[in-house]
Motif scaffolding. Structure first.
Motif, short mmCIF file in Angstrom:
data_model
loop_
_atom_site.label_atom_id
_atom_site.label_comp_id
_atom_site.label_asym_id
_atom_site.label_seq_id
_atom_site.Cartn_x
_atom_site.Cartn_y
_atom_site.Cartn_z
N ALA A 50 45.06 38.63 48.16
CA ALA A 50 44.97 39.20 46.90
C ALA A 50 44.66 40.87 47.04
O ALA A 50 45.23 41.66 46.04
N PHE A 100 50.64 39.01 40.40
CA PHE A 100 49.57 38.07 39.64
C PHE A 100 50.18 37.59 38.54
O PHE A 100 49.30 36.58 37.82
N ASN A 137 34.79 39.63 45.36
CA ASN A 137 35.58 38.78 45.54
C ASN A 137 37.07 38.81 45.12
O ASN A 137 37.11 39.92 44.44
N ASP A 138 37.93 38.09 45.59
CA ASP A 138 39.43 38.32 45.16
C ASP A 138 39.75 38.41 43.84
O ASP A 138 40.64 38.77 43.22
N VAL A 139 38.91 37.13 43.05
CA VAL A 139 39.15 37.28 41.75
C VAL A 139 38.89 38.58 40.96
O VAL A 139 39.58 38.91 40.12
N THR A 140 37.96 39.05 41.10
CA THR A 140 37.61 40.29 40.80
C THR A 140 38.58 41.59 40.87
O THR A 140 38.80 42.20 40.07
N MET A 145 41.88 40.91 41.68
CA MET A 145 42.82 40.55 40.93
C MET A 145 42.66 41.36 39.42
O MET A 145 43.84 41.92 38.95
N PHE A 146 41.68 41.20 38.78
CA PHE A 146 41.50 41.62 37.43
C PHE A 146 41.37 43.24 37.52
O PHE A 146 41.95 43.79 36.54
#
Length: 390
Positions: free
Chosen positions: A243, A251, A284-287, A289-290
């Motif tokens: 990511a 994404f 983290n990777d989710v953060t 990504m956004f």
């Protein structure tokens, strides 16, 4: 001979574009499939016919996957021993082996349960098939496949310097611009071969004994077929990679492409320059990504400021990070800018970093079996051995 080979390649390309003929081709098994795989690899080893090469490579991949076989020149039998495990990955573990008193890297297929064997064999086999087609000083060479029981192993040179991150940790004064140019040259070659790497990052870049960077790990690589549709390693979700190195369009479900490799290249450069992964400050990777989708990019550290060359290099990274893929430079343009007057990048002096005699491609060159049968062989096929005719 050249004219005959050209005629065969033309006929082969026509066959592979006809749906019914292609279906028949993919139905071959056993010795018939083995012979076809060997011929396809022979054609690819000619390093010609660039227009149809992706089409032939696709056919090779699909027939290997269907038949469970590989071109015979892939298989290694002389691996003398496998020593200690040195690293672990998602689907394969890295061990150190020995061939003719030379250290080699052995990527061993990891098994979780019996049902995984066939699926992992196909994934490992696919990586081997794509990897085998490359030949460039900034790409890790492929030595061959080796069977350890029912597990497939991919063999390549052992790189004592380790990954580029490990090397720079031990050699902080190394020429980072030269290493960045090495990566760009390797990426340019891949893209010229119509291959998208799909997972470019520092951990997948190794440093040779002559301190050149070379790209490795082609497990997520895919090929652009210029004569047909694009194909990748899977008919399902084709998105992979990491990511923190992925372009914003990935994404949104778009498969990896040349432009997303360029974006990942800039992230890799950031890591080479700073010693930190992109967005290291985010948990983290989710953060990540956004943030990327919102248009954020890695912030410029002080270590990347202060000189005209660093200013020029950072501007290059910013263009590679453009939110619109079509506005990013291609790999050839990146190389040109790195070698230009503002940066004056240069690679390490040419050196032999591995024994070419170990490569699968070199071993195939030693085989005495010609690509086409002789006239005498054709006559025997048509008329028999002289005692009876067909």
């Amino acid at each position: 001979m050249k004219r005959d080979i050209c005629a065969i390649v033309v006929e082969l390309a026509l066959l592979l574009q006809d749906p019914e003929s292609y279906k028949t081709f993919l139905a071959y098994r056993g010795p018939g499939a083995q012979g076809l795989l060997d011929i396809l690899q022979d054609v690819l080893d000619l390093d010609a016919f660039a227009v149809v090469k992706p089409l032939i490579c696709k056919a090779l991949l699909r027939l290997c996957r269907a038949s469970g076989l590989y071109p015979r020149c892939f298989v290694l039998t002389e691996l003398e021993k496998i020593g200690d495990q040195v690293a672990a990955g998602g689907f394969g573990d890295i061990w150190k082996g020995v061939i003719h008193k030379r250290s080699v890297c052995v990527k061993v297929m990891r098994l979780f349960k019996d049902s995984d064997i066939q699926a992992l064999l196909k994934e490992f086999g696919r990586e081997a098939l794509i990897w085998r087609q490359f030949c460039h000083p900034n790409l890790l060479p492929f030595f061959g496949v080796y069977y350890l029981g029912n597990r497939l192993c991919l063999v390549s040179p052992w790189m004592e310097n380790g990954t580029i991150t490990e090397f720079l940790r031990d050699e902080p004064d190394a020429d980072r611009l030269s290493l960045i140019l090495d990566v760009a040259l390797g990426l340019q070659y891949l893209h010229e071969q119509n291959v998208v790497h799909g997972d470019l990052k520092a951990i997948n870049i190794l440093v040779t004994p002559s301190q050149r960077a070379c790209i490795g790990d082609f497990g997520l690589a895919s090929i652009i077929n210029t004569m047909s549709v694009r194909f990748t390693h899977s008919t399902g979700n084709v998105r992979g990679g990491t990511a923190r190195y992925q372009a914003p369009e990935l994404f949104k479900g778009i498969p990896s492409h040349f432009g997303s490799d360029v974006y990942a290249f800039a992230c890799t450069c950031y890591e080479i320059l700073t010693g930190r992964v992109p967005f290291h400050e985010l948990p983290n990777d989710v953060t990540v990504m956004f943030k990327v989708i919102e248009g954020n990019r890695p912030s410029r550290p002080e270590a990347c400021s202060g000189t005209a060359a660093l200013d020029s290099l950072w501007k290059l990274l910013e263009t590679c990070w453009d939110g619109e893929a079509e506005k990013r430079p291609n790999a050839a343009q990146i190389v040109k800018r790195l070698e230009g007057l503002s940066l004056r990048g240069s690679t390490a002096a040419s050196a032999t970093d591995w024994d070419e005699k170990f490569t699968s491609k070199f071993r195939r060159s030693l085989h005495d079996k010609p690509l086409l049968p002789s006239v005498a062989q054709i006559e025997r096929l048509i008329f028999g051995d002289g005692e009876s005719s067909v």
